[in-house]
Scaffold this active site. Structure first.
Site, PDB file in Angstrom:
ATOM      1  N   PRO A   2       0.853  -1.200   0.000  1.00 49.23           N
ATOM      2  CA  PRO A   2       0.000   0.000   0.000  1.00 49.23           C
ATOM      3  C   PRO A   2       0.886   1.247   0.000  1.00 49.23           C
ATOM      4  O   PRO A   2       1.753   1.397   0.851  1.00 49.23           O
ATOM      5  CB  PRO A   2      -0.789  -0.110   1.303  1.00 49.23           C
ATOM      6  CG  PRO A   2      -0.640  -1.516   1.747  1.00 49.23           C
ATOM      7  CD  PRO A   2       0.657  -2.008   1.202  1.00 49.23           C
ATOM      8  N   GLU A   3       0.682   2.093  -0.962  1.00 49.46           N
ATOM      9  CA  GLU A   3       1.456   3.325  -1.046  1.00 49.46           C
ATOM     10  C   GLU A   3       0.581   4.462  -0.539  1.00 49.46           C
ATOM     11  O   GLU A   3      -0.587   4.254  -0.201  1.00 49.46           O
ATOM     12  CB  GLU A   3       1.885   3.548  -2.493  1.00 49.46           C
ATOM     13  CG  GLU A   3       2.670   2.356  -3.031  1.00 49.46           C
ATOM     14  CD  GLU A   3       3.994   2.747  -3.649  1.00 49.46           C
ATOM     15  OE1 GLU A   3       4.553   3.791  -3.255  1.00 49.46           O
ATOM     16  OE2 GLU A   3       4.463   2.016  -4.521  1.00 49.46           O
ATOM     17  N   HIS A  90      -5.569 -14.228   8.942  1.00 47.91           N
ATOM     18  CA  HIS A  90      -4.830 -12.968   8.770  1.00 47.91           C
ATOM     19  C   HIS A  90      -5.629 -11.736   9.206  1.00 47.91           C
ATOM     20  O   HIS A  90      -5.159 -10.627   9.036  1.00 47.91           O
ATOM     21  CB  HIS A  90      -4.352 -12.758   7.324  1.00 47.91           C
ATOM     22  CG  HIS A  90      -3.614 -13.927   6.750  1.00 47.91           C
ATOM     23  ND1 HIS A  90      -2.494 -14.464   7.348  1.00 47.91           N
ATOM     24  CD2 HIS A  90      -3.840 -14.666   5.639  1.00 47.91           C
ATOM     25  CE1 HIS A  90      -2.066 -15.476   6.613  1.00 47.91           C
ATOM     26  NE2 HIS A  90      -2.869 -15.638   5.581  1.00 47.91           N
ATOM     27  N   ARG A 109       1.275 -10.661   5.742  1.00 44.82           N
ATOM     28  CA  ARG A 109       2.724 -10.713   5.956  1.00 44.82           C
ATOM     29  C   ARG A 109       3.146 -10.126   7.298  1.00 44.82           C
ATOM     30  O   ARG A 109       4.305 -10.238   7.682  1.00 44.82           O
ATOM     31  CB  ARG A 109       3.437 -10.031   4.791  1.00 44.82           C
ATOM     32  CG  ARG A 109       3.162 -10.776   3.487  1.00 44.82           C
ATOM     33  CD  ARG A 109       3.920 -10.203   2.333  1.00 44.82           C
ATOM     34  NE  ARG A 109       5.371 -10.309   2.529  1.00 44.82           N
ATOM     35  CZ  ARG A 109       6.255  -9.819   1.677  1.00 44.82           C
ATOM     36  NH1 ARG A 109       5.872  -9.186   0.607  1.00 44.82           N
ATOM     37  NH2 ARG A 109       7.536  -9.963   1.915  1.00 44.82           N
ATOM     38  N   ARG A 151      24.133  15.917  -3.103  1.00 46.81           N
ATOM     39  CA  ARG A 151      23.728  14.503  -2.991  1.00 46.81           C
ATOM     40  C   ARG A 151      24.252  13.699  -4.176  1.00 46.81           C
ATOM     41  O   ARG A 151      24.026  14.084  -5.325  1.00 46.81           O
ATOM     42  CB  ARG A 151      22.203  14.384  -2.962  1.00 46.81           C
ATOM     43  CG  ARG A 151      21.593  15.077  -1.793  1.00 46.81           C
ATOM     44  CD  ARG A 151      21.266  14.091  -0.712  1.00 46.81           C
ATOM     45  NE  ARG A 151      20.688  14.816   0.404  1.00 46.81           N
ATOM     46  CZ  ARG A 151      20.081  14.226   1.416  1.00 46.81           C
ATOM     47  NH1 ARG A 151      19.975  12.919   1.455  1.00 46.81           N
ATOM     48  NH2 ARG A 151      19.598  14.943   2.412  1.00 46.81           N
TER      49      ARG A 151
END
Ligand SMILES: [Zn+2]
Length: 270
Positions: A2-3, A90, A109, A151
């Site tokens: 999930p973003e 789950h 998970r 960077r």
């Protein structure tokens, strides 16, 4: 995984069912998530949810006694169900409300988290060092350009770094760099301010579009109302290695950067 758009969609999905509602009971079937679910979470019982907000990929449920922090990890989802709905495998945690609704965390998970704090949640150790929200005004060209100077990492890894900006996951990083015409291999410190200006604008556009569509699809995401969240956004490069670029017809490439797959067009992105 999930973003940010999926997490925001989840937040918006659960909000109308639980905002200002009283928590009747919390059932923890499996406390061993990424971190152990603390017993203190039961302090929510009897309290009203005062706000349902998001910071990065954490959903914050605020009560007068403290705030629950929920993270969906790699495979977590939150759904709104009717009290009494039988749990399946789950389904680790239920937050049951006096209005006979419950929100249920499913996480095969178990990389997700449910934590509790009685202090300002924005000062919590998992949250305080997060970069700005990508859709907020603090994420702008001046900020990003300034951070980038000196960077030596690639621009792709730079924009995916949650200390720089939260919520630019792999799919969104690949797609944004394609739309901005920037090579994912370009060094962050060498990219011009003009190109950062375009990139910031595009990141905001791409994430807003994804939120609008309910989040880019992923197999374990279930939309908060209980419907499967299958909202395939049109992807220009992500997952399309070997296929022709939709703009120039060149064959799209795939490389690894920091253990993550990057998809790009070597002709359109320089
Ligand atoms: Zn191309």
């Amino acid at each position: 995984m999930p973003e940010l758009p999926e997490v925001e969609t989840t937040r918006r999905g659960i909000l109308p069912y639980i905002d200002q509602q009283i928590v009747a009971e919390i059932i923890v079937r499996q406390p061993k998530l990424r971190w152990l679910v603390p017993d203190e979470i039961h302090a929510m019982e009897g309290e009203a949810i005062q706000s349902v907000t998001r910071r990065g990929k954490y959903i914050l449920l605020e009560t007068a006694k403290g705030t629950a922090l929920i993270h969906l990890g790699m495979s977590g989802s939150l759904r709104v169900l009717k009290k009494g709905t039988k749990p399946e495998k789950h389904d680790h945690i239920d937050i049951i409300f006096a209005n006979q609704k419950l929100i249920r965390l499913r996480d095969p998970r178990r990389f997700g988290a449910v934590l509790w704090t009685t202090k300002n949640p924005l000062k919590h150790k998992l949250i305080r060092s997060l970069g700005p929200e990508p859709l907020g005004d603090d994420f702008n060209v001046d900020y990003l350009f300034q951070c980038s100077r000196g960077r030596k990492v690639s621009i792709k890894q730079f924009i995916m770094n949650g200390h720089i900006v939260v919520g630019v996951g792999n799919i969104y990083a690949c797609e944004s760099l394609f739309k901005a015409g920037i090579s994912p291999k370009a060094l962050a410190g060498k990219v011009s301010k003009a190109r950062y200006k375009k990139l910031v604008m595009i990141i905001k556009e791409v994430l807003s579009a994804a939120i609008e569509q309910g989040g880019t699809t992923l197999k374990d995401f279930v939309q908060a109302g209980g419907k499967p969240g299958y909202f395939q956004q049109q992807l220009n490069v992500y997952g399309r290695e070997g296929e022709p670029c939709l703009v120039c017809d060149a064959t799209l490439k795939q490389i690894k950067q920091g253990q993550r797959s990057t998809f790009y067009c070597s002709k359109c992105q320089r």
